[in-house]
Enzyme design. Structure first.
Site, PDB file in Angstrom:
ATOM      1  N   HIS A  13      46.799  37.818  44.809  1.00 30.51           N
ATOM      2  CA  HIS A  13      47.829  38.131  43.791  1.00 30.51           C
ATOM      3  C   HIS A  13      49.185  37.690  44.330  1.00 30.51           C
ATOM      4  O   HIS A  13      49.759  38.326  45.209  1.00 30.51           O
ATOM      5  CB  HIS A  13      47.862  39.636  43.488  1.00 30.51           C
ATOM      6  CG  HIS A  13      48.843  39.990  42.408  1.00 30.51           C
ATOM      7  ND1 HIS A  13      48.492  40.712  41.300  1.00 30.51           N
ATOM      8  CD2 HIS A  13      50.166  39.731  42.255  1.00 30.51           C
ATOM      9  CE1 HIS A  13      49.539  40.871  40.509  1.00 30.51           C
ATOM     10  NE2 HIS A  13      50.586  40.282  41.079  1.00 30.51           N
ATOM     11  N   HIS A  15      53.144  35.633  43.443  1.00 25.13           N
ATOM     12  CA  HIS A  15      54.146  34.986  42.575  1.00 25.13           C
ATOM     13  C   HIS A  15      54.835  33.893  43.387  1.00 25.13           C
ATOM     14  O   HIS A  15      55.410  34.178  44.432  1.00 25.13           O
ATOM     15  CB  HIS A  15      55.186  36.006  42.098  1.00 25.13           C
ATOM     16  CG  HIS A  15      54.582  37.118  41.308  1.00 25.13           C
ATOM     17  ND1 HIS A  15      54.458  37.079  39.944  1.00 25.13           N
ATOM     18  CD2 HIS A  15      54.037  38.290  41.703  1.00 25.13           C
ATOM     19  CE1 HIS A  15      53.873  38.192  39.518  1.00 25.13           C
ATOM     20  NE2 HIS A  15      53.598  38.947  40.570  1.00 25.13           N
ATOM     21  N   LYS A  99      45.570  36.682  33.113  1.00 25.35           N
ATOM     22  CA  LYS A  99      46.327  37.856  33.531  1.00 25.35           C
ATOM     23  C   LYS A  99      46.823  38.600  32.299  1.00 25.35           C
ATOM     24  O   LYS A  99      47.469  38.016  31.428  1.00 25.35           O
ATOM     25  CB  LYS A  99      47.529  37.426  34.387  1.00 25.35           C
ATOM     26  CG  LYS A  99      48.448  38.566  34.826  1.00 25.35           C
ATOM     27  CD  LYS A  99      47.778  39.504  35.818  1.00 25.35           C
ATOM     28  CE  LYS A  99      48.632  40.735  36.101  1.00 25.35           C
ATOM     29  NZ  LYS A  99      49.672  40.509  37.096  1.00 25.35           N
ATOM     30  N   HIS A 136      47.633  44.049  34.907  1.00 20.21           N
ATOM     31  CA  HIS A 136      48.750  44.882  35.357  1.00 20.21           C
ATOM     32  C   HIS A 136      48.553  46.221  34.640  1.00 20.21           C
ATOM     33  O   HIS A 136      48.827  46.329  33.452  1.00 20.21           O
ATOM     34  CB  HIS A 136      50.097  44.253  34.984  1.00 20.21           C
ATOM     35  CG  HIS A 136      51.261  45.058  35.480  1.00 20.21           C
ATOM     36  ND1 HIS A 136      52.096  44.650  36.497  1.00 20.21           N
ATOM     37  CD2 HIS A 136      51.697  46.289  35.129  1.00 20.21           C
ATOM     38  CE1 HIS A 136      52.995  45.576  36.740  1.00 20.21           C
ATOM     39  NE2 HIS A 136      52.780  46.583  35.925  1.00 20.21           N
ATOM     40  N   HIS A 174      47.275  45.338  42.164  1.00 21.43           N
ATOM     41  CA  HIS A 174      48.231  46.206  42.893  1.00 21.43           C
ATOM     42  C   HIS A 174      48.086  47.690  42.557  1.00 21.43           C
ATOM     43  O   HIS A 174      48.981  48.293  42.002  1.00 21.43           O
ATOM     44  CB  HIS A 174      49.677  45.737  42.701  1.00 21.43           C
ATOM     45  CG  HIS A 174      50.056  45.296  41.304  1.00 21.43           C
ATOM     46  ND1 HIS A 174      49.795  46.035  40.182  1.00 21.43           N
ATOM     47  CD2 HIS A 174      50.679  44.176  40.879  1.00 21.43           C
ATOM     48  CE1 HIS A 174      50.234  45.387  39.125  1.00 21.43           C
ATOM     49  NE2 HIS A 174      50.777  44.250  39.518  1.00 21.43           N
ATOM     50  N   ASP A 247      51.088  40.571  45.966  1.00 21.43           N
ATOM     51  CA  ASP A 247      52.092  40.705  44.905  1.00 21.43           C
ATOM     52  C   ASP A 247      53.473  40.317  45.435  1.00 21.43           C
ATOM     53  O   ASP A 247      54.488  40.844  44.986  1.00 21.43           O
ATOM     54  CB  ASP A 247      52.121  42.117  44.311  1.00 21.43           C
ATOM     55  CG  ASP A 247      52.898  42.186  43.003  1.00 21.43           C
ATOM     56  OD1 ASP A 247      53.093  41.139  42.373  1.00 21.43           O
ATOM     57  OD2 ASP A 247      53.318  43.295  42.628  1.00 21.43           O
TER      58      ASP A 247
HETATM   59  C1  NCD Z   1      56.486  41.031  39.667  1.00 20.97           C
HETATM   60  C2  NCD Z   1      57.455  39.860  39.438  1.00 20.97           C
HETATM   61  O1  NCD Z   1      58.590  39.942  39.881  1.00 20.97           O
HETATM   62  O2  NCD Z   1      57.037  38.844  38.860  1.00 20.97           O
HETATM   63  N1  NCD Z   1      57.242  42.188  40.041  1.00 20.97           N
HETATM   64  C3  NCD Z   1      56.779  43.286  40.667  1.00 20.97           C
HETATM   65  O3  NCD Z   1      57.529  44.234  40.831  1.00 20.97           O
HETATM   66  N2  NCD Z   1      55.551  43.348  41.136  1.00 20.97           N
HETATM   67  C4  NCD Z   1      55.677  41.234  38.436  1.00 20.97           C
HETATM   68  C5  NCD Z   1      54.487  42.128  38.648  1.00 20.97           C
HETATM   69  O4  NCD Z   1      53.516  41.753  39.295  1.00 20.97           O
HETATM   70  O5  NCD Z   1      54.515  43.267  38.156  1.00 20.97           O
HETATM   71 ZN    ZN Z   2      52.531  40.679  40.510  1.00 18.74          ZN
END
Ligand code: NCD
Ligand code: ZN
Length: 343
Positions: A13, A15, A99, A136, A174, A247
């Protein structure tokens, strides 16, 4: 010197974003991980196979030379997702899942789904074509206390989804609560969960005691200590349903340290070291490799990695910022000392 060698891990997971910061964050991730499930919540979101393949290409371009990192792409599920989209993903070797963001639940989730029952035909198709659903898991009802949102999502929505689609592969992303751990433990093997470093390391005091700590603000929000302890147990007891998903969610420092700061912790710079500290503290270093390098691959039906990485027991100070001058990112535990370092 104490060292630990494990099969190279994957991040289930992640970003990565786009633009200027992509190069910085993809370099951090690819140094440690062989593969990562890449989140599609860009602005605008990645909703089609063509967009995902374009984004994948950008990621590959941004990688350091000779990196063998493989981005595993995902599509963002919206009210407009069609059964044909599911079929296309099922046959695309580069896209691994959809997702699901409840609309408004987190960063860039406005395009998400309002009414989950409306997408049941889509979930049916995902089950039929063996496409995993990544969730999520938080309700978005404004009246609902932010600390209860994950628990209530499970009660009100996930329990029904799991019953309705008994063979659909689902990752509850998460997880942050004891209730989520118990729920996942109570389900069959097609339901898994990722656990982040911040939810293993911190409880909600880390966010709010002694001042407000914006770099510990992420969604789902940090919970009470009893929940953190339940997550540590889930991660370190060798249960294949729970696997590594950082995450890691970088935001420019100014956007975190603001009157309305963004949600997301940046951990990719030292993710495996952060997890290693948790497992060491729990006297479970022997369980780290399976959590970090086996269970996620097994869940997704992918081959386990074969290369190894080595960690050394060695103190080092985490920098206060990463990235380029105009786009600095503050890492998790900035300025603090970590006791493991990847060679
Ligand atoms: C994530 C993001 O910034 O894209 N933020 C977070 O707090 N985890 C989005 C997500 O996974 O919820
Ligand atoms: Zn995330």
């Amino acid at each position: 010197m104490k060292t630990l060698t494990i099969i190279q891990p994957d991040d289930w997971h992640l970003h990565l974003r786009t633009g200027d910061i992509l190069e910085t964050v993809v370099a951090h991730t690819s140094r440690q991980f062989k593969r990562a499930i890449v989140m599609p919540n860009l602005k605008p979101p990645i909703t089609s196979v063509v967009e995902a393949l374009t984004y994948r290409h950008q990621i590959l371009q941004a990688l350091p030379q000779e990196s063998e990192f493989e981005p595993l792409m995902t599509l963002y599920l919206t009210n407009q997702t069609t059964i044909d989209d599911i079929k296309q993903v099922a046959i695309c070797e580069f896209i691994h899942a959809f997702k699901l963001y409840p609309a408004g639940a987190t960063t860039n989730s406005d395009a998400g789904v309002n009414d989950l029952t409306v997408i049941y035909p889509i979930l049916e198709a995902m089950q039929q074509y063996h496409v995993p659903l990544l969730i999520h898991g938080e309700i978005t009802d404004e009246a609902c206390d932010i600390f209860d949102r994950e628990r209530l999502f499970i009660e009100r929505h996930l329990t029904d989804i799991v019953k309705e689609f008994p063979t659909l592969k689902i990752v509850l992303e998460h997880v942050t609560t004891e209730e989520a751990v118990q729920f996942v433990e109570s389900t069959p093997a097609n339901i898994g969960a990722t656990i982040t470093p911040q939810h293993l390391l911190f409880n909600r005091n880390a966010l709010l005691v002694g001042g407000i700590h914006p770099h510990h603000y992420c969604l789902p929000i940090l919970k009470r200590e009893k929940h953190r302890q339940a997550l540590v147990k889930a991660a370190t007891r060798g249960n294949p349903k729970f696997f590594l998903g950082t995450d890691s969610a970088p935001h420019i420092t100014n956007l975190k340290e603001s009157a309305c700061g963004c949600a997301g912790c940046y951990s990719a710079f030292a993710a495996i070291e952060l997890y290693t500290e948790v497992f060491e503290k729990e006297k479970s270093l022997d369980k780290l490799e399976a959590f970090a390098s086996f269970y996620g691959a097994d869940f997704y039906g992918l081959a386990r990695n074969t290369q190894t990485i080595t960690l050394e027991k060695k103190n080092w100070e985490i920098p206060s910022q990463y990235g380029r001058q105009e786009n600095l990112i503050t890492p998790l535990k900035a300025g603090e000392t970590l006791s493991w370092k990847m060679k």
